[in-house]
Design a protein around this motif. Structure first.
Motif, mmCIF file in Angstrom:
data_model
loop_
_atom_site.group_PDB
_atom_site.id
_atom_site.type_symbol
_atom_site.label_atom_id
_atom_site.label_comp_id
_atom_site.label_asym_id
_atom_site.label_seq_id
_atom_site.Cartn_x
_atom_site.Cartn_y
_atom_site.Cartn_z
ATOM 1 N N LEU A 1 -44.687 -13.663 87.971
ATOM 2 C CA LEU A 1 -44.253 -15.008 87.604
ATOM 3 C C LEU A 1 -42.820 -15.369 88.016
ATOM 4 O O LEU A 1 -42.591 -16.477 88.480
ATOM 5 N N PRO A 2 -41.839 -14.463 87.849
ATOM 6 C CA PRO A 2 -40.477 -14.884 88.185
ATOM 7 C C PRO A 2 -40.342 -15.387 89.629
ATOM 8 O O PRO A 2 -39.657 -16.372 89.874
ATOM 9 N N SER A 3 -41.033 -14.753 90.575
ATOM 10 C CA SER A 3 -40.868 -15.216 91.955
ATOM 11 C C SER A 3 -41.561 -16.560 92.146
ATOM 12 O O SER A 3 -41.086 -17.412 92.900
ATOM 13 N N LEU A 4 -42.678 -16.781 91.444
ATOM 14 C CA LEU A 4 -43.330 -18.095 91.536
ATOM 15 C C LEU A 4 -42.427 -19.167 90.927
ATOM 16 O O LEU A 4 -42.253 -20.251 91.490
ATOM 17 N N LEU A 5 -41.840 -18.845 89.768
ATOM 18 C CA LEU A 5 -40.962 -19.817 89.109
ATOM 19 C C LEU A 5 -39.692 -20.051 89.924
ATOM 20 O O LEU A 5 -39.164 -21.162 89.944
ATOM 21 N N ALA A 6 -39.228 -19.004 90.612
ATOM 22 C CA ALA A 6 -38.047 -19.192 91.465
ATOM 23 C C ALA A 6 -38.364 -20.229 92.535
ATOM 24 O O ALA A 6 -37.545 -21.090 92.844
ATOM 25 N N GLY A 7 -39.583 -20.171 93.080
ATOM 26 C CA GLY A 7 -39.997 -21.168 94.075
ATOM 27 C C GLY A 7 -39.959 -22.564 93.487
ATOM 28 O O GLY A 7 -39.513 -23.527 94.123
ATOM 29 N N LEU A 8 -40.397 -22.676 92.221
ATOM 30 C CA LEU A 8 -40.402 -23.982 91.551
ATOM 31 C C LEU A 8 -38.979 -24.479 91.327
ATOM 32 O O LEU A 8 -38.671 -25.656 91.564
ATOM 33 N N SER A 9 -38.092 -23.594 90.892
ATOM 34 C CA SER A 9 -36.720 -24.050 90.615
ATOM 35 C C SER A 9 -36.025 -24.474 91.913
ATOM 36 O O SER A 9 -35.260 -25.431 91.927
ATOM 37 N N ILE A 10 -36.357 -23.786 93.007
ATOM 38 C CA ILE A 10 -35.777 -24.176 94.297
ATOM 39 C C ILE A 10 -36.238 -25.585 94.679
ATOM 40 O O ILE A 10 -35.445 -26.419 95.122
ATOM 41 N N SER A 11 -37.537 -25.858 94.469
ATOM 42 C CA SER A 11 -38.019 -27.178 94.859
ATOM 43 C C SER A 11 -37.409 -28.269 93.972
ATOM 44 O O SER A 11 -37.157 -29.381 94.420
ATOM 45 N N LEU A 12 -37.127 -27.928 92.692
ATOM 46 C CA LEU A 12 -36.499 -28.918 91.806
ATOM 47 C C LEU A 12 -35.033 -29.141 92.172
ATOM 48 O O LEU A 12 -34.536 -30.268 92.110
ATOM 49 N N ALA A 13 -34.353 -28.062 92.557
ATOM 50 C CA ALA A 13 -32.959 -28.217 92.986
ATOM 51 C C ALA A 13 -32.901 -29.118 94.214
ATOM 52 O O ALA A 13 -32.035 -29.984 94.346
ATOM 53 N N LYS A 14 -33.872 -28.904 95.101
ATOM 54 C CA LYS A 14 -33.940 -29.725 96.316
ATOM 55 C C LYS A 14 -34.211 -31.191 95.966
ATOM 56 O O LYS A 14 -33.586 -32.093 96.510
ATOM 57 N N ALA A 15 -35.148 -31.396 95.008
ATOM 58 C CA ALA A 15 -35.475 -32.760 94.593
ATOM 59 C C ALA A 15 -34.240 -33.441 94.008
ATOM 60 O O ALA A 15 -33.983 -34.620 94.264
ATOM 61 N N ALA A 16 -33.453 -32.672 93.224
ATOM 62 C CA ALA A 16 -32.238 -33.248 92.623
ATOM 63 C C ALA A 16 -31.243 -33.636 93.711
ATOM 64 O O ALA A 16 -30.650 -34.724 93.674
ATOM 65 N N ASN A 17 -31.094 -32.781 94.715
ATOM 66 C CA ASN A 17 -30.179 -33.092 95.815
ATOM 67 C C ASN A 17 -30.639 -34.313 96.607
ATOM 68 O O ASN A 17 -29.845 -35.189 96.945
ATOM 69 N N ASP A 18 -31.948 -34.331 96.887
ATOM 70 C CA ASP A 18 -32.483 -35.464 97.650
ATOM 71 C C ASP A 18 -32.268 -36.772 96.899
ATOM 72 O O ASP A 18 -31.870 -37.781 97.481
ATOM 73 N N ALA A 19 -32.525 -36.742 95.568
ATOM 74 C CA ALA A 19 -32.379 -37.954 94.768
ATOM 75 C C ALA A 19 -30.915 -38.401 94.734
ATOM 76 O O ALA A 19 -30.611 -39.591 94.825
#
Ligand SMILES: [Zn+2]
Length: 331
Positions: free
Chosen positions: A267-285
């Motif tokens: 799970l941690p590596s899957l969740l790390a993928g999710l947090s990366i995509s959210l960080a990216k979404a925050a930057n894009d926004a």
């Protein structure tokens, strides 16, 4: 082998601070290298150790990179450094009998390890005369008693003794440790730097770029993602989590919470993928001027990061996943 400190890429501020200290022969006695895993903290720690024990330092105080001490200061392929004055502390690294314990260290770096490796040596000069360097991996796993046992040594180290504490979770360290160490920040790497490092390790260019893009600036994550199956698993998990968040059907979230059954290894590596995509979404926004969305993405990012921390602790994987899905749906 070469001088390791010169091979740390993309961490200019931290490395320059270390180089200035070496040049002035004023290396701090206790550094805290903090930042995400896989961005060069460990390489910098052993690079610094190398410079401190090198038998033929350059005029700038850096390691020659070729003497016997330089070679022995660096651990190879997961083994411990062969240099007797470069000492690694890490939870579970030693057989219990080596550190005077009966049971393995399941959660913390024990006081037994600190006693055996640090305190017992403190009255003695370095074996080879130049410096003693203690590298503490995941220093946030020091137990309260082992941290307390270290405090005096951190505060008044004997001469030629240096500590480098490594952590990806600075907030989890005791304030008494924080106040006695000099923190150097190791940030996420640009994906171009991650790709370059991967190529340097023999990964083919296109695969390196694809993995670097998803890695969130961590070489460790990127290396794991160079396996195409691992990459597609992370991508599919992230897509399903986003769907569960926006779907009016709460059932989707429940079925995802079932992923908790996968347990704590995956799970941690899957969740790390999710947090990366959210960080990216925050930057894009932010870049698009949509600050409301940026704030929401940041809140979601924090929820995922907290979930990762809870998984590393003793939280039940399924409960952590359930709470996460509910939290994400509420933002
Ligand atoms: Zn050397």
């Amino acid at each position: 082998m070469g001088a390791l400190l010169e091979t740390v890429l993309g961490q200019t501020t931290a490395i320059e601070t270390l180089l200035r200290g070496l040049a002035a022969r004023k290396t701090h006695h206790a550094y805290l290298f903090e930042g995400p895993s896989g961005v060069g903290k460990e390489r910098a720690a052993f690079g610094l150790a190398q410079a401190l024990v090198c038998e033929a330092r350059t005029e700038q105080g850096t390691a020659c990179g070729t003497c016997s001490a330089c070679e022995r200061a660096v651990p190879l392929d997961g083994a411990l450094p062969r240099h007797p004055d470069v000492i690694v502390l890490q939870r579970g690294l030693y057989d219990p009998s080596q550190i005077g314990r009966k049971s393995p260290e399941s959660r913390e770096i024990s006081i037994d390890q600190v006693r055996t490796l640090v305190l017992s040596r403190s009255a003695f000069p370095p074996h080879e005369g130049l410096a003693k360097v203690f590298v503490i991996r995941d220093a946030d796993e020091l137990s309260v008693s082992s941290a307390n046992a270290l405090l005096k040594t951190l505060e008044e180290p004997t001469s030629r003794t240096h500590f480098v504490l490594l952590t990806a979770r600075k907030a989890a360290l005791l304030s008494t440790i924080l106040s006695r160490t000099l923190a150097l920040r190791f940030g996420h790497l640009a994906s171009s730097v991650v790709a370059k490092i991967l190529v340097g390790r023999g990964v083919e260019q296109a695969a390196a770029e694809a993995a670097a893009e998803l890695s969130g600036g961590s070489v460790e994550v990127a290396l794991a993602l160079t396996d195409p199956d691992a990459r597609s698993e992370v991508e599919s998990f992230v897509a399903r989590m986003h769907e569960a968040r926006v779907s009016p059907d709460a059932g989707l979230g429940y079925s995802l919470a079932e992923e908790g059954k996968k347990g704590k290894s995956e799970l941690p590596s899957l969740l790390a993928g999710l947090s990366i995509s959210l960080a990216k979404a925050a930057n894009d926004a932010t870049r698009a001027g949509d600050f409301e969305e940026a704030v929401k993405s940041t809140v979601r990012f924090d929820l995922v990061e907290q979930a990762i921390v809870k998984l590393r602790g003793n939280g039940s994987a399924q409960l952590v996943m359930e709470a996460l899905v509910i939290g994400l749906r509420a933002t």
